[in-house]
Design an enzyme around this catalytic site. Sequence first.
Site, PDB file in Angstrom:
ATOM      1  N   ARG A  43      -0.404 -24.456  15.950  1.00  0.00           N
ATOM      2  CA  ARG A  43      -0.579 -23.961  17.245  1.00  0.00           C
ATOM      3  C   ARG A  43      -0.542 -22.203  17.120  1.00  0.00           C
ATOM      4  NH1 ARG A  43       5.731 -25.383  18.480  1.00  0.00           N
ATOM      5  NH2 ARG A  43       5.623 -25.297  16.301  1.00  0.00           N
ATOM      6  N   ASP A  70      15.696 -21.199  21.487  1.00  0.00           N
ATOM      7  CA  ASP A  70      14.637 -21.172  20.568  1.00  0.00           C
ATOM      8  C   ASP A  70      13.287 -21.657  21.114  1.00  0.00           C
ATOM      9  OD1 ASP A  70      16.019 -19.748  18.348  1.00  0.00           O
ATOM     10  OD2 ASP A  70      16.631 -21.759  17.691  1.00  0.00           O
TER      11      ASP A  70
END
Length: 203
Positions: free
Chosen positions: A28, A105
């Site tokens: 990613r 997060d």
Amino acid sequence: LVVSDDDVWRDQFYNGNIKKGRGAIVLRLAKSWFHIGSLEILTYSGELDLLRRLLDFIIQEYFPSIALHDSNRCLEFFSTVMSETANFISLWISVGFAHGVCNTDNFYLLSMAIDYGPIGFMDSYDTSEYFVPNTSNDERRYKIGNQASAGLFNLSKLLQALKPLLDPRQKQLFTELFKTKLGLLGENDNYLIAFLLKVSLLC
């Protein structure tokens, strides 16, 4: 996506139905990986000097409209993140998208979603707002009807993370920002704000 030649055993839906499949690595890329939790953990551990330096770095690199020498840069930063996060959540809800893990997060300071995990789109409009793509989320904590509340909860955690960097006057301005966002007009709304933030994920 890089796929291996080796097989791995997976229980995709955590229901005991284990199957063999090829292993893979998902790469990613993103403009930034800083999330609310990046600041939250420093406040929690008492690393306030590092918190201040990290915040200044984030502002300098990703928020060019905020001047580093401005004594109110924390307020401007929070106001910007709050507005952009609210707008982003509104956009994804408008197309029936649900984020399956809405914790600090997974809420990024640049208001983007880059996590590869339990996400999904509603196949049809569900008036119950119970749709949740996370098959391990039995309590439906992050159901599509709770996405906005989860965002508000995470923003409250960002506020708590930034508070040690503020003077008393600026802390009051923080409260004013939340009052404006929530549409509150009273002079003694601090308790109501705290109450709303506390119960935002219980609905």
